[in-house]
Design a protein around this motif. Structure first.
Motif, mmCIF file in Angstrom:
data_model
loop_
_atom_site.group_PDB
_atom_site.id
_atom_site.type_symbol
_atom_site.label_atom_id
_atom_site.label_comp_id
_atom_site.label_asym_id
_atom_site.label_seq_id
_atom_site.Cartn_x
_atom_site.Cartn_y
_atom_site.Cartn_z
ATOM 1 N N GLU A 1 7.806 -5.521 -6.060
ATOM 2 C CA GLU A 1 6.865 -5.918 -4.938
ATOM 3 C C GLU A 1 6.373 -7.567 -5.573
ATOM 4 N N HIS B 1 1.831 -9.031 0.791
ATOM 5 C CA HIS B 1 2.923 -8.595 -0.245
ATOM 6 C C HIS B 1 4.041 -7.738 0.192
ATOM 7 N N HIS C 1 6.612 -4.450 0.105
ATOM 8 C CA HIS C 1 6.902 -2.823 -0.299
ATOM 9 C C HIS C 1 8.299 -2.602 -0.045
ATOM 10 N N SER D 1 -0.877 1.457 0.848
ATOM 11 C CA SER D 1 -1.043 2.634 0.137
ATOM 12 C C SER D 1 -2.418 2.886 -0.160
ATOM 13 N N ASP E 1 -3.664 -0.068 -2.042
ATOM 14 C CA ASP E 1 -4.127 -1.314 -1.141
ATOM 15 C C ASP E 1 -5.463 -1.142 -0.480
ATOM 16 N N ILE F 1 1.429 -6.660 4.772
ATOM 17 C CA ILE F 1 2.551 -6.037 4.115
ATOM 18 C C ILE F 1 3.885 -6.332 4.588
HETATM 19 ZN ZN LIG Z 1 0.982 -2.492 -1.050
#
Ligand SMILES: [Zn+2]
Length: 160
Positions: A29, A90, A92, A99, A102, A117
């Motif tokens: 990531e 960010h 993935h 997640s 997250d 994301i």
């Molecule tokens: Zn994440």
């Protein structure tokens, strides 16, 4: 403020995504903060600060982790430039769903902050409705604005 729109000029947006893909090398990531200013229309992005610029080891576990000293650098940069943090982003490996980590650990725990994301390590093609777009509401609550709803909150192509 919580509903204020985020506007990212198209060139800055595409450069940022390309840079995330490059910095993640399709193997881990990568992430960045979007800095900018307030305008009448909303919050306008003007600058990316990549996590590995704040901490060279930000990606060493495979997911993005920043410690307090990285945030010290970020806040100092904001003070020096007069910019504010308006979103984080960010990548993935696959799906752009948050997640559990997250959700539990907002990068910036301020109401109205947007967490974006990007799927598939930002390999593209880039479609706004395929992004994960989450607005932090405080107290560990998020509003999922992903999908077509995201077009209301996030503008990435302003040809005006
Ligand atoms: Zn994440």
């Amino acid at each position: 403020m919580a509903n204020s729109k985020v506007i990212v000029p198209r060139r800055l947006w595409l450069d940022g995504l390309a840079e995330l893909c490059h910095r993640g090398g399709l193997t881990h990531e990568a992430g960045a903060f979007l800095l900018g200013t307030k305008s009448g229309e909303g919050r306008v992005g003007t600058k990316w600060v990549f996590y590995d610029e704040l901490d060279p080891n930000a990606y060493s576990t495979g997911i993005c982790i920043l410690h307090a000293d990285a945030f010290d650098r970020l806040w100092r940069y904001c003070r020096e430039t007069g910019l504010m943090v308006i979103a984080d982003i960010h990548t993935h490996p696959g799906s752009p769903r948050q997640s559990p980590s997250d959700r539990a650990n907002p990068m910036i725990a301020l109401q109205g902050h947007l967490a974006l994301i990007v799927p598939n390590y930002a390999k593209g093609p880039h479609w706004r409705h395929r992004l994960g777009i989450y607005r932090y509401e405080g107290s560990h609550k998020w509003t999922d604005l992903s999908g077509w709803r995201g077009r209301i909150m996030l503008s990435t192509g302003t040809f005006r």
